[in-house]
Design a protein around this motif. Structure first.
Motif, PDB file in Angstrom:
ATOM      1  N   ALA A   6       0.827  -1.218   0.000  1.00  0.00           N
ATOM      2  CA  ALA A   6       0.000   0.000   0.000  1.00  0.00           C
ATOM      3  C   ALA A   6       0.858   1.263   0.000  1.00  0.00           C
ATOM      4  O   ALA A   6       0.537   2.233  -0.700  1.00  0.00           O
ATOM      5  N   THR A   7       1.961   1.279   0.762  1.00  0.00           N
ATOM      6  CA  THR A   7       2.814   2.491   0.735  1.00  0.00           C
ATOM      7  C   THR A   7       3.444   2.647  -0.647  1.00  0.00           C
ATOM      8  O   THR A   7       3.622   3.762  -1.137  1.00  0.00           O
TER       9      THR A   7
ATOM     10  N   LYS B 217       2.166   1.528  -3.536  1.00  0.00           N
ATOM     11  CA  LYS B 217       1.138   1.938  -4.515  1.00  0.00           C
ATOM     12  C   LYS B 217       0.889   3.443  -4.449  1.00  0.00           C
ATOM     13  O   LYS B 217       0.801   4.110  -5.485  1.00  0.00           O
ATOM     14  N   GLU B 218       0.735   3.976  -3.243  1.00  0.00           N
ATOM     15  CA  GLU B 218       0.444   5.412  -3.149  1.00  0.00           C
ATOM     16  C   GLU B 218       1.552   6.241  -3.782  1.00  0.00           C
ATOM     17  O   GLU B 218       1.308   7.267  -4.397  1.00  0.00           O
ATOM     18  N   GLN B 219       2.793   5.784  -3.614  1.00  0.00           N
ATOM     19  CA  GLN B 219       3.904   6.547  -4.175  1.00  0.00           C
ATOM     20  C   GLN B 219       4.052   6.299  -5.676  1.00  0.00           C
ATOM     21  O   GLN B 219       4.547   7.161  -6.400  1.00  0.00           O
ATOM     22  N   LEU B 220       3.621   5.119  -6.132  1.00  0.00           N
ATOM     23  CA  LEU B 220       3.735   4.765  -7.558  1.00  0.00           C
ATOM     24  C   LEU B 220       3.132   5.851  -8.450  1.00  0.00           C
ATOM     25  O   LEU B 220       3.703   6.207  -9.477  1.00  0.00           O
TER      26      LEU B 220
ATOM     27  N   PHE C 171       4.662   2.950 -16.194  1.00  0.00           N
ATOM     28  CA  PHE C 171       4.420   2.312 -14.887  1.00  0.00           C
ATOM     29  C   PHE C 171       3.091   1.546 -14.878  1.00  0.00           C
ATOM     30  O   PHE C 171       2.646   1.088 -13.826  1.00  0.00           O
ATOM     31  N   SER C 172       2.454   1.411 -16.053  1.00  0.00           N
ATOM     32  CA  SER C 172       1.063   0.921 -16.052  1.00  0.00           C
ATOM     33  C   SER C 172       0.941  -0.569 -15.763  1.00  0.00           C
ATOM     34  O   SER C 172      -0.132  -1.031 -15.408  1.00  0.00           O
ATOM     35  N   ARG C 173       2.031  -1.340 -15.937  1.00  0.00           N
ATOM     36  CA  ARG C 173       1.913  -2.784 -15.698  1.00  0.00           C
ATOM     37  C   ARG C 173       2.845  -3.257 -14.581  1.00  0.00           C
ATOM     38  O   ARG C 173       3.298  -4.399 -14.561  1.00  0.00           O
ATOM     39  N   VAL C 174       3.128  -2.351 -13.679  1.00  0.00           N
ATOM     40  CA  VAL C 174       4.072  -2.658 -12.604  1.00  0.00           C
ATOM     41  C   VAL C 174       3.485  -3.692 -11.642  1.00  0.00           C
ATOM     42  O   VAL C 174       2.306  -3.640 -11.298  1.00  0.00           O
ATOM     43  N   GLY C 175       4.325  -4.648 -11.238  1.00  0.00           N
ATOM     44  CA  GLY C 175       3.925  -5.630 -10.236  1.00  0.00           C
ATOM     45  C   GLY C 175       4.499  -5.247  -8.878  1.00  0.00           C
ATOM     46  O   GLY C 175       5.648  -4.790  -8.775  1.00  0.00           O
ATOM     47  N   ILE C 176       3.681  -5.371  -7.828  1.00  0.00           N
ATOM     48  CA  ILE C 176       4.081  -4.987  -6.475  1.00  0.00           C
ATOM     49  C   ILE C 176       3.792  -6.166  -5.562  1.00  0.00           C
ATOM     50  O   ILE C 176       2.650  -6.606  -5.454  1.00  0.00           O
TER      51      ILE C 176
ATOM     52  N   HIS D 216      -7.921   3.977   0.126  1.00  0.00           N
ATOM     53  CA  HIS D 216      -6.969   4.997   0.569  1.00  0.00           C
ATOM     54  C   HIS D 216      -6.487   5.776  -0.645  1.00  0.00           C
ATOM     55  O   HIS D 216      -6.688   5.340  -1.788  1.00  0.00           O
ATOM     56  N   ALA D 217      -5.888   6.943  -0.399  1.00  0.00           N
ATOM     57  CA  ALA D 217      -5.592   7.843  -1.518  1.00  0.00           C
ATOM     58  C   ALA D 217      -4.407   8.732  -1.203  1.00  0.00           C
ATOM     59  O   ALA D 217      -4.048   8.933  -0.033  1.00  0.00           O
ATOM     60  N   ARG D 218      -3.792   9.271  -2.242  1.00  0.00           N
ATOM     61  CA  ARG D 218      -2.710  10.258  -2.097  1.00  0.00           C
ATOM     62  C   ARG D 218      -2.833  11.258  -3.235  1.00  0.00           C
ATOM     63  O   ARG D 218      -3.093  10.879  -4.378  1.00  0.00           O
TER      64      ARG D 218
ATOM     65  N   SER E 198      -4.530   9.553  -6.601  1.00  0.00           N
ATOM     66  CA  SER E 198      -4.679   8.116  -6.812  1.00  0.00           C
ATOM     67  C   SER E 198      -5.486   7.543  -5.657  1.00  0.00           C
ATOM     68  O   SER E 198      -5.312   7.940  -4.510  1.00  0.00           O
TER      69      SER E 198
ATOM     70  N   TRP F 253      -7.000   3.843  -4.014  1.00  0.00           N
ATOM     71  CA  TRP F 253      -6.701   2.411  -4.032  1.00  0.00           C
ATOM     72  C   TRP F 253      -7.659   1.657  -3.118  1.00  0.00           C
ATOM     73  O   TRP F 253      -7.797   2.006  -1.945  1.00  0.00           O
TER      74      TRP F 253
ATOM     75  N   MET G 244      -5.877   1.319 -13.012  1.00  0.00           N
ATOM     76  CA  MET G 244      -4.795   0.354 -12.764  1.00  0.00           C
ATOM     77  C   MET G 244      -5.454  -0.908 -12.200  1.00  0.00           C
ATOM     78  O   MET G 244      -5.326  -1.227 -11.018  1.00  0.00           O
TER      79      MET G 244
ATOM     80  N   HIS H 216      -5.044  -4.073 -12.286  1.00  0.00           N
ATOM     81  CA  HIS H 216      -4.304  -5.181 -11.646  1.00  0.00           C
ATOM     82  C   HIS H 216      -3.808  -4.811 -10.250  1.00  0.00           C
ATOM     83  O   HIS H 216      -3.448  -5.679  -9.472  1.00  0.00           O
ATOM     84  N   LEU H 217      -3.811  -3.502  -9.937  1.00  0.00           N
ATOM     85  CA  LEU H 217      -3.423  -3.067  -8.584  1.00  0.00           C
ATOM     86  C   LEU H 217      -4.628  -2.503  -7.819  1.00  0.00           C
ATOM     87  O   LEU H 217      -4.471  -1.998  -6.707  1.00  0.00           O
TER      88      LEU H 217
END
Lengths: 445, 105
Positions: free
Chosen positions: A257-258, A260-263, A282-287, B12-14, B25, B27, B63, B65-66
């Motif tokens: 989650a941290t 993703k928010e920064q992504l 960055f559209s297909r990034v895996g985390i 959640h969001a930023r 964004s 999520w 997004m 997939h995320l």
């Protein structure tokens, strides 16, 4: 087993904390420690500082930061890359050399990167990319113009063996990408590798925003020991894949989650993140969580870099004045609204008042004032009056008016505070790449 | 009648800023809530919810997939960090403006 390189972020903005950076320098086992300290505002303020005193214009915390980390970095073989030179990399490099000598770090090599200052290439007819009109139309004094440089500005200094690289306006991710391209020998058109390294830089460049800073929302997103949050570390492989982590006994957290928010922080179209080095995707990034406070990031890619480079043009915006008085208890809202009305009447009635004016009721409708006014009746409301003007008189007059509410305004007002801060205005334009010639010069302690 | 759930209960969001453009964004905490999030937070709804604030166009990037959405809001920052007279001149708090929207169920 493939080689990895450890990058740490020691600052994600100009006023970032010092202690966690020292922690990383001391026991992060880092190859590189990066300090990212420029925003559009700080760049323009750097130019203002330099105009007032030609020996200034670099990050005001540069000296404190280098004094605290240089010895550790020398001992641990950690090289430093930073944009703390802001509007005066040469003076910043001179300060770095003098601190290295103070600390007895003989032979420490400090590179100064220049060529981002393109004030000479901007004139009144230069058109903006983000705003209608030209530089001349702004009607304010230009203080400076800086192009976002990429890794091609940093690589020669790294190749020449610099222990500390001090630049001004470098694209933020490039501060991290350059050490990767240097170590792994990535070609300047290996768009996939450059896209991945740019993602590593993008995630790292705001410091704690990926380790639990700017994230906590109690009961929803809890962050352990936020007061002791650590700065991030990226362990990057030769293919550009990486793990984000932090030192074990620091506060904060690294979770999907941290990350993703920064992504997407300050990202618009995730398929096209433009830097001087690459158009990153960055559209297909895996985390994926791969351990406690360890998140693996894969799958970024890239396409050819943009033809033109972005330039930020800064102007002297005059002064911002902010003054306030508080009203609490029964009927606080009505009294604060009356105070606001009095100030508005008296300012707009004044001959020649030329500032931009805003009046907020903090506790009622300030941050989201133009979005919504909640129905709830707060009984603790602060009148906030803000004025921006090129004329100091406008600002001082407003502060006087707000302070006068203490005796002349509605009942029960208290807690006047007022302040004046200098302002800058910035706009962006584009410049042909071949007009930009970054250079470096090496100094030794 | 119970209080309606808000986006904040499931996501959640930023928020970030570049010039006079804001991006937010959002999520989903739980992948199972992502379809609801996507259905609730359309670009059109955000534009309509805050007409006095978000005067420019709103674009939504997905997004899937995320389990996240990215909103780009033009002309949203009263001129941008250096000209806005808002206390929050970066629009950092816009993330919670979006999270405060009720879920229509």
């Amino acid at each position: 087993m493939s080689e990895t390189i450890r990058l740490g972020c020691g600052a994600g903005f100009s006023s970032d904390r010092l202690g966690p950076a020292v922690d990383l320098a001391q026991r992060g086992a880092l190859d590189y420690l990066v300090f990212e300290c420029i925003g559009e505002r700080t760049m323009a303020f750097g130019h203002r500082d330099r105009m007032l005193d030609p020996s200034r214009g670099y990050n005001p915390q540069l000296g404190a930061r280098l004094r605290a980390v240089l010895g550790h970095c020398r001992a641990n073989g950690t090289r430093i890359v930073t944009n703390m030179g802001v509007a005066n990399p040469r003076a910043a490099a001179a300060l770095a050399i003098s601190i290295a000598r103070e600390l007895g770090l003989d032979g420490l090599k400090v590179a100064c990167i220049e060529g981002d200052d393109v004030g000479g290439l901007v004139d009144a007819d230069t058109a903006f990319m983000d705003h209608p009109g030209t530089v001349g139309d702004v009607g304010l004094r230009m203080v400076g113009a800086n192009v976002y440089l990429g890794i091609d500005a940093l690589l020669p200094a790294l190749e020449a063996g610099a222990d500390v690289v001090i630049a001004g306006r470098i694209a933020d991710p490039a501060l991290f990408l350059a050490p990767l391209a240097h170590r792994f020998g990535w070609a300047p058109d290996d768009w996939t590798a450059l896209g991945r390294g740019t993602l590593a830089g993008h995630l790292m460049e705001c410091g704690m925003q990926i380790t639990g800073g700017y994230f906590a929302d109690p009961g929803f997103k809890d962050v352990p020991r936020l007061a002791d949050c650590g700065f991030p570390i990226a362990e990057v492989g030769a293919d550009g894949g990486f793990v984000v982590t932090k030192l074990d006994d620091t506060g904060g957290c690294v979770t999907p989650a941290t990350v993703k928010e920064q992504l997407l922080y300050e990202v618009h179209d995730p398929t096209s993140y433009l830097t001087p080095d690459v158009t990153a995707d960055f559209s297909r990034v895996g985390i994926e969580r791969v351990g406690h406070d360890r998140v693996r990031v894969t799958g970024a890619s890239g396409r050819a870099r943009p033809e033109k480079l972005k330039v930020t043009v800064g102007f002297d915006g005059g002064f911002l004045g902010e003054g306030g008085v508080s009203y609490a208890g029964p009927n606080a809202r009505a009294r604060a609204e009356l105070a606001a009305d009095v100030v508005r009447q008296r300012l707009t009635r004044r001959n020649g008042f030329g500032g931009d004016l805003r009046v907020d009721l903090v506790g009622l409708n300030s941050l989201h004032a133009t979005a919504q006014v909640p129905a709830g009746a707060s009984e603790d409301i602060r009148l906030r009056v803000a004025v921006r003007s090129t004329e100091r008189d406008d600002v001082d007059f407003m502060l006087w008016e707000v302070e006068s509410l203490l005796c002349c305004g509605p009942a029960g007002g208290g807690g006047y505070r007022g302040q004046v801060t200098p302002c800058v205005v910035t706009h962006s334009t584009l410049i042909a790449r071949d007009l930009v010639r970054p250079t470096f010069e090496m100094f030794a302690a | 009648m119970s209080t309606p759930r808000r986006i904040h209960d499931i996501a959640h969001a930023r928020a970030g800023d570049k010039g006079n453009t804001s991006n937010i964004s959002v999520w989903a905490y739980n992948p199972a809530d992502y379809p609801l999030l996507k259905q609730q937070l359309t670009a059109e709804r955000i534009r309509r919810a805050f007409p006095g604030l978000f005067t420019g166009g709103v674009t939504r990037y997905e997004m899937d997939h995320l389990y996240g959405l990215n909103f780009v809001l033009l002309d949203a920052l009263e001129g941008g960090v250096n000209t806005s007279l808002n206390l929050d001149s970066h629009g950092k708090s816009f993330s919670y403006l979006i999270l405060g929207l009720p879920i229509d169920e």
